[in-house]
Scaffold this active site. Structure first.
Site, short mmCIF file in Angstrom:
data_model
loop_
_atom_site.label_atom_id
_atom_site.label_comp_id
_atom_site.label_asym_id
_atom_site.label_seq_id
_atom_site.Cartn_x
_atom_site.Cartn_y
_atom_site.Cartn_z
N GLU A 112 12.28 -38.20 74.39
CA GLU A 112 13.29 -38.73 75.31
C GLU A 112 14.48 -37.76 75.25
O GLU A 112 15.48 -38.02 74.60
CB GLU A 112 13.71 -40.15 74.91
CG GLU A 112 14.64 -40.80 75.92
CD GLU A 112 16.03 -41.08 75.35
OE1 GLU A 112 16.83 -41.69 76.06
OE2 GLU A 112 16.31 -40.66 74.22
N ASP B 145 13.56 -41.21 70.28
CA ASP B 145 14.88 -41.40 70.88
C ASP B 145 15.77 -40.19 70.60
O ASP B 145 15.94 -39.78 69.44
CB ASP B 145 15.52 -42.67 70.29
CG ASP B 145 16.79 -43.07 71.00
OD1 ASP B 145 16.72 -43.38 72.19
OD2 ASP B 145 17.85 -43.05 70.34
#
Length: 660
Positions: free
Chosen positions: A418, A389
């Site tokens: 990401e 993330d």
């Protein structure tokens, strides 16, 4: 004086050789270099491809000749196929090839009609080269062929044609290839290539929240799911042909400043909070949310997935809720404001009061060691894929350290970045070691920008592997808000065929398309903040599901190796602005797949696609027969192929044919 031969512009080289380039086991990796010297003498070169130690403790090493593929640019190329994962290196060695120079020159002079008495020096030079060549041949029979050819060149009593015939024979030509005479041999530098297992390049991902799999109670209220209820949903996911199931964070969720539905600042007593607000009194990044079950239940979930041919990808979200154990145990890992409070995450105008970012500058060694422990902890529980993330909000040096430290003990672990951020940062993270990257595909919608992006991704294969997600819990593109089911099918077709890896966030197959507000990319009633049980069986029964189309796309991907390649993509001209056409090629088999996809979800289109002989693998533009994997029918392809696409039945034509 320096080297006489220059070896430069090598590929694949990542970051000047500071980081390894990328490959996977079984992939046909193109290697190339520009090689030159002064004058017109012939050159030759090979590449030595050296792999890691294998189970037999021997190091794999292959030597492959380089071929001059572009004489005007002095470009030499070869293809290698790694057969084991790990760190490989390649090194180019080049040399002046006097035998090739001699043979070429002699042929030119013979064609010019020069008599033997004007070729005395040339013939003697050839004889001496053959003798040098014979010195490197251990087999007496083969050495004899070369020495007899040398004697013939010196036999002045023979006609000229008979003197040169043995030296120019196929047997000598083959021996000169096997035992070349090398002058001015020059070795280039060694460059690294990290070779992953095939899943690093190819796969279909499905993202879902285990907590939303509990269904509803008798009153219609959502029931919190568990690892057991999530495992019961895995056969449906495997049945659609997915390879990886990606779970958002499964850890305890913070109670302090917990967000309510639709990111409300105040949570109600039944609000479940955002999984990305990691940590509470129940534990941190190495714990599971009590409502999901136990660590043993998670292990059982992983085993069930593995039995269905699925890998489990886990979210690595390096941030904390205010009540994460680290906040009290390691306050130095957080940024403190002048008033002494810890700064929460902000991306103005967005504010995340329920999340504390980590500070990687105050105690980098301590924090790094803990993150490494966590990754290895989950790897020991069967997780071999991590979706990271927001990696662009952490130091690049930290990621480089962590990724390669993990690979040193778990070389099969893969990391998806990401990083929806600036191109330099996205590509920089890919260069330093992330296995895959989210991309800008979601925001590429027009034909020309999609074509340009497809080429860019193909050209970036040495260091960046794309994972084309059609949607995420954060991203509902405006193009899906009002377009209807056909646009969902179009985006799936593009992602599944343009990239060897693509992904779907649950709800996409049910055409979920209601934004939080007009123009917003946030979902209304976002699953990030509440339970979203879905009745996939009822949707499928009523025809309100994209699952059959997704299943067919994944079936075709598994059947057609060209669609599992990134490097070999050619975009074709066509006469309709709302159609994108491209061909992908499998270098191992020569099989090709032509994808022709409409971008108009409403109207049928008739389009002419221009196919060159090079892109079809044919020597001419003559018509030939191929197979449409969507309709199941054979079609005729030619230099100007006319096709019809009706989005009411299928938004794409996917047409395949083998090597001629």
């Amino acid at each position: 004086m320096g080297k006489r031969l220059t070896i430069e512009a090598l590929s694949p080289v990542n970051g000047g050789g500071e980081y390894p380039a990328k490959g996977v086991v079984g992939e046909h990796l193109p290697l190339s270099a520009v090689i030159w010297r002064e004058g017109h003498d012939a050159l030759a070169a090979h590449v030595t491809f050296t792999g890691p130690l294998g189970p037999d403790t021997e190091r794999r090493e292959v030597t492959v000749p380089l071929a001059l593929t572009d004489p005007g640019e002095d470009r030499w190329e070869a293809t290698v196929v790694p057969d084991r994962p790990g760190l490989w290196t390649f090194r180019v060695t080049a040399w002046s090839a006097p035998w090739e120079t001699w043979r070429h020159g002699l042929r030119a002079k013979l064609d010019d009609g020069r008599p033997a008495d004007r070729l005395t020096n040339e013939l003697e030079s050839g004889a001496r080269l053959l003798e040098r060549m014979a010195e490197g041949v251990r087999t007496p029979e083969r050495a004899g062929i070369l020495l007899r050819a040398a004697r013939a060149l010196r036999e002045t009593a023979l006609p000229l044609a008979d003197r040169v015939a043995p030296a120019l024979s196929p047997e000598v030509t083959e021996l000169s290839r096997l035992h070349p005479v090398r002058d001015l041999e020059t070795r280039g530098d060694a460059y690294p290539i990290w070779v992953d297992r095939p899943r690093a390049l190819t796969g279909a991902w499905y993202e879902f929240f285990p907590r939303s799999t509990g269904g509803r109670d008798a009153a219609g209220r959502p029931v919190h799911g568990t690892f057991a209820t999530a495992a019961a949903d895995l056969p449906r996911i495997a049945g659609m042909g997915f390879d990886v199931v990606y779970l958002p964070p499964i850890h305890p969720i913070g109670e302090i400043h917990r967000k309510g539905a639709n990111n409300a600042l105040t949570a109600g007593p039944d609000d479940v909070g955002s999984p990305w607000a990691v940590g509470s009194a129940d534990g941190g990044h190495d714990a599971v949310h009590p409502a999901l079950g136990t660590l043993e239940d998670f292990d059982a979930f992983v085993d069930t997935a593995r039995g269905l041919g699925l890998e489990v990808a886990l979210d690595l979200a390096l941030q904390c809720a205010p009540d994460h154990p680290w906040v009290h145990e390691h306050p130095e890992w957080f940024t403190h404001r002048p008033d002494g409070s810890i700064a929460y995450a902000e991306n103005p105008p967005k504010r995340y009061q329920d999340i504390y970012p980590l500070d990687f500058d105050t105690d980098p060694a301590g924090l790094g060691a803990e993150v490494l422990r966590i990754v290895r902890f989950w790897a020991d529980h069967g997780v071999r894929v991590f979706r990271v993330d927001n990696p662009h909000t952490k130091p690049a040096a930290f990621w480089h350290w962590l990724l390669w430290r993990v690979k040193s003990t778990h070389p099969d672990v893969l990391f998806l970045a990401e990083a929806f951020t600036r191109p330099a940062v996205l590509k920089g993270l890919a260069r330093l070691g992330f296995t895959q990257s989210y991309t800008y595909f979601t925001w590429r919608t027009g034909r020309d920008e999609l074509a340009a992006y497809a080429r860019e991704l193909a050209d970036s294969a040495d260091f960046l592997r794309p994972n084309l997600f059609v949607n995420t819990p954060d991203i509902l593109h405006a193009g899906l808000h009002h377009a209807g089911p056909a646009m969902f099918a179009i985006r799936a077709a593009l992602a599944a065929t343009m990239s060897p890896t693509w992904g779907v966030y649950s709800g996409f197959e049910l055409f979920e398309n209601e934004p939080l507000r007009p123009g917003s990319e946030e979902y209304l009633d976002s699953e990030k903040y509440e339970l979203r049980p879905r009745d996939h069986a009822a949707a499928l029964a009523s025809g309100r599901s994209l699952a059959p189309w997704i299943t067919r796309l994944n079936e075709i991907r598994r059947a057609r190796p060209a669609l599992r390649q990134q490097r070999h993509l050619v975009v074709h001209p066509c006469d309709h602005d709302e159609v994108l056409a491209y061909t992908k090629t499998d270098p191992a088999t020569g099989e090709r797949t032509l994808c022709v996809i409409t971008l108009d979800p409403a109207a049928p289109v008739d389009v002419t696609v221009a196919l060159s002989p090079e892109s079809t693998g044919r020597t001419t533009g003559a018509p030939f027969t191929a197979h449409d994997d969507i309709t199941g029918e054979d079609v005729t392809l030619s230099a100007a192929t006319r096709l019809r696409i009706d989005p009411r039945t299928a938004v794409a034509r996917v047409i395949s044919w083998g090597a001629r």
